[in-house]
Write a protein that holds these residues in place. Structure first.
Motif, PDB file in Angstrom:
ATOM      1  N   PHE A 354       6.614  60.498  16.295  1.00 39.88           N
ATOM      2  CA  PHE A 354       5.544  60.354  17.277  1.00 39.88           C
ATOM      3  C   PHE A 354       4.684  59.163  16.857  1.00 39.88           C
ATOM      4  O   PHE A 354       4.839  58.630  15.755  1.00 39.88           O
ATOM      5  N   ALA A 355       3.847  58.720  17.789  1.00 37.06           N
ATOM      6  CA  ALA A 355       2.997  57.566  17.471  1.00 37.06           C
ATOM      7  C   ALA A 355       1.616  57.777  18.075  1.00 37.06           C
ATOM      8  O   ALA A 355       1.474  58.342  19.161  1.00 37.06           O
ATOM      9  N   VAL A 356       0.619  57.338  17.343  1.00 37.61           N
ATOM     10  CA  VAL A 356      -0.767  57.463  17.798  1.00 37.61           C
ATOM     11  C   VAL A 356      -1.353  56.067  17.929  1.00 37.61           C
ATOM     12  O   VAL A 356      -1.334  55.294  16.964  1.00 37.61           O
ATOM     13  N   THR A 357      -1.853  55.748  19.116  1.00 28.16           N
ATOM     14  CA  THR A 357      -2.554  54.476  19.302  1.00 28.16           C
ATOM     15  C   THR A 357      -4.054  54.751  19.256  1.00 28.16           C
ATOM     16  O   THR A 357      -4.541  55.660  19.927  1.00 28.16           O
ATOM     17  N   TYR A 358      -4.762  53.989  18.446  1.00 30.62           N
ATOM     18  CA  TYR A 358      -6.223  54.093  18.339  1.00 30.62           C
ATOM     19  C   TYR A 358      -6.823  52.998  19.215  1.00 30.62           C
ATOM     20  O   TYR A 358      -6.411  51.835  19.111  1.00 30.62           O
ATOM     21  N   LEU A 359      -7.765  53.381  20.065  1.00 25.35           N
ATOM     22  CA  LEU A 359      -8.377  52.389  20.963  1.00 25.35           C
ATOM     23  C   LEU A 359      -9.885  52.330  20.733  1.00 25.35           C
ATOM     24  O   LEU A 359     -10.511  53.343  20.391  1.00 25.35           O
ATOM     25  N   LYS A 360     -10.405  51.131  20.931  1.00 27.52           N
ATOM     26  CA  LYS A 360     -11.865  50.933  20.861  1.00 27.52           C
ATOM     27  C   LYS A 360     -12.287  50.430  22.229  1.00 27.52           C
ATOM     28  O   LYS A 360     -11.823  49.344  22.630  1.00 27.52           O
ATOM     29  N   GLU A 361     -13.068  51.226  22.928  1.00 25.19           N
ATOM     30  CA  GLU A 361     -13.442  50.878  24.318  1.00 25.19           C
ATOM     31  C   GLU A 361     -12.221  50.410  25.114  1.00 25.19           C
ATOM     32  O   GLU A 361     -12.250  49.362  25.756  1.00 25.19           O
ATOM     33  N   GLY A 362     -11.161  51.174  25.045  1.00 26.69           N
ATOM     34  CA  GLY A 362      -9.976  50.912  25.860  1.00 26.69           C
ATOM     35  C   GLY A 362      -8.994  49.902  25.284  1.00 26.69           C
ATOM     36  O   GLY A 362      -7.893  49.748  25.800  1.00 26.69           O
ATOM     37  N   VAL A 363      -9.373  49.214  24.194  1.00 27.89           N
ATOM     38  CA  VAL A 363      -8.483  48.186  23.622  1.00 27.89           C
ATOM     39  C   VAL A 363      -7.800  48.747  22.366  1.00 27.89           C
ATOM     40  O   VAL A 363      -8.481  49.206  21.446  1.00 27.89           O
TER      41      VAL A 363
END
Ligand SMILES: Cc1cc2nc3c(=O)[nH]c(=O)nc-3n(C[C@H](O)[C@H](O)[C@H](O)COP(=O)(O)OP(=O)(O)OC[C@H]3O[C@@H](n4cnc5c(N)ncnc54)[C@H](O)[C@@H]3O)c2cc1C
Length: 399
Positions: A354-363
């Motif tokens: 599995f993979a987790v994407t971390y976003l900062k204000e949508g980026v």
């Protein structure tokens, strides 16, 4: 003055990349490579993985054969520590008292294991894991019949837990925070690794801090504030690392959580550079000064420092990446996730991947890929140009 050699102090992965780059970049003057450990540079990551498990030979751990240094006319001084730097005289002093002049100096002194201010850390059986000598100590002094307590559930603590649990040790991990890997991954990834270790029989105790280590001469137990004790035969202290800045600080070179450098790896002293785990540098990508402890940075910043020493303009500001192996699971991290505001998970957390994407204000700012090497490679590519970034797990088509 220009006849004096270039000195590189610290014979780890970063220093090695620097001396190699100085030669490939055309520097044909005297080059002296000094390292406190009595070996040529070796890979550190396997110390808590394949090498600890006995699956990798000592020869394969070494980054270069001995002949490399002769062929490149690099004078090696392994097993010798630098005790002082005098930037005003362009000179270093070795621990044995010898003075060496330099035309340019590169500090690649790395990190050391952070000490824990706890009674009993000097008892026999209490150890750190940072150097080849530490693994040799484990091989000579520990055996799988022993009960091992590990203080600290970061990468190194958990990798050692996995390696030695598989070897048959009885392993307990003590973590002061409410979850393992709290500093570096989101709760979902922590929960996955927590379950993985428990499934393998590791006793994980979070929100648990030792108050002292007890024993006559050898460690016998860890004691907690309520007086309870955990009986054990060995204790690994794995609470992180700190940059080795002593030499630079004593020489008046600017230091703050690392030796401060600019994007060309220059310190505050003329012709003194620093790179690798020991160096803190300004990152436009992250909008602050950062210091990285990973192979990516050791290699890339070592190369950048050497190029800058040769007069090539460099503006070092990488996308960091890192990995950790625990049991049959490979976690690969691209980017820095601190300060993220949301996450997107692709795939159910399991060792199937599995993979987790971390976003900062949508980026997207970082991706943790678990048994998903393709998602990791795509993330490295997309995160390297932040404006073009998409959630990397989605781009990889993982489910
Ligand atoms: C157990 C372990 C597992 C790791 N696993 C991973 C991983 O999976 N992935 C990853 O990306 N990174 C991993 N790392 C981190 C990675 O190994 C480091 O980021 C990298 O080795 C840093 O390289 P360096 O050359 O900057 O510093 P170091 O490797 O620390 O080398 C610095 C050298 O300088 C020497 N030195 C210090 N002071 C002096 C002095 N005064 N005189 C002479 N010599 C001196 C030291 O003895 C040392 O040999 C791991 C580290 C450890 C310890």
């Amino acid at each position: 003055m220009t006849d004096a050699p270039i000195l590189v102090v610290g014979a780890g992965q970063c220093g090695l990349k620097a001396v190699e780059t100085l030669r490939t970049g055309g520097y044909d003057g005297d080059l002296v490579f000094i390292g406190a450990e009595p070996h040529a540079p070796y890979q550190r990551p396997p110390l808590s993985k394949a090498f600890l498990k006995g699956e990798m030979s000592r020869d394969r751990l070494m980054l270069k054969p001995d002949r490399f240094f002769q062929e490149k006319a690099i004078q090696t001084r392994f097993g010798e520590a630098v005790a002082a730097i005098a930037p005003e005289r362009r000179e270093v002093t070795l621990a044995g008292g010898e003075h060496l002049a330099y035309s340019k100096l590169l500090l690649t002194t790395g990190t050391r294991a952070r000490r824990v201010p706890l009674e009993g850390t000097d008892l026999a059986g209490v150890f750190h894991l940072r150097e080849l000598a530490d693994v040799e100590w484990i091989a000579a002094n520990l055996d799988p019949s022993m009960r091992l307590a590990i203080v600290g559930a970061g990468y190194i603590g958990l990798e050692v837990a996995a390696a030695l649990r598989v070897a048959g040790y009885n392993v307990t991990v003590l973590e002061g925070a409410e979850r393992i890997l709290r500093r570096v991954v989101c709760p979902e990834v922590s929960a996955f690794f927590d379950g993985l270790h428990r499934d393998h029989g590791v006793d994980i105790r979070t929100s648990t801090l030792p108050s002292r280590i007890v024993g006559a001469e050898r460690v016998e137990a860890i004691e907690f504030s309520d007086g309870n004790r955990l009986a054990c035969d060995a204790v690994l202290l794995a609470v992180g690392a700190e940059p080795v800045t002593d030499l630079a600080a004593a020489a008046g070179i600017g230091c703050e959580n690392g030796i401060l450098v600019d994007t060309s790896c220059r310190t505050s002293a003329p012709d003194v550079f620093a790179a690798g785990d020991c160096a803190a540098f300004p990152s436009a990508r992250y909008g602050r000064t950062i210091r990285l402890e990973c192979v990516q940075n050791a290699i890339d910043q070592g190369k950048a420092a050497a190029q800058a020493m040769l007069g090539t303009p460099v503006a070092y500001d990488p996308l960091p990446w890192f990995w950790s192996d625990q049991y049959h699971v490979k976690l690969q991290i691209a980017g820095l996730s601190d300060g993220h505001t949301e996450i997107a998970i692709e795939g159910a957390p399991s060792d199937a991947g599995f993979a987790v994407t971390y976003l900062k204000e949508g980026v997207p700012v970082a991706v943790d890929a678990v048994n998903q090497p393709r998602a990791h490679m795509l993330a490295r590519r997309s995160l390297a140009t932040p404006t073009a970034a998409e959630p990397a797990a989605a781009a990889a088509g993982t489910a």
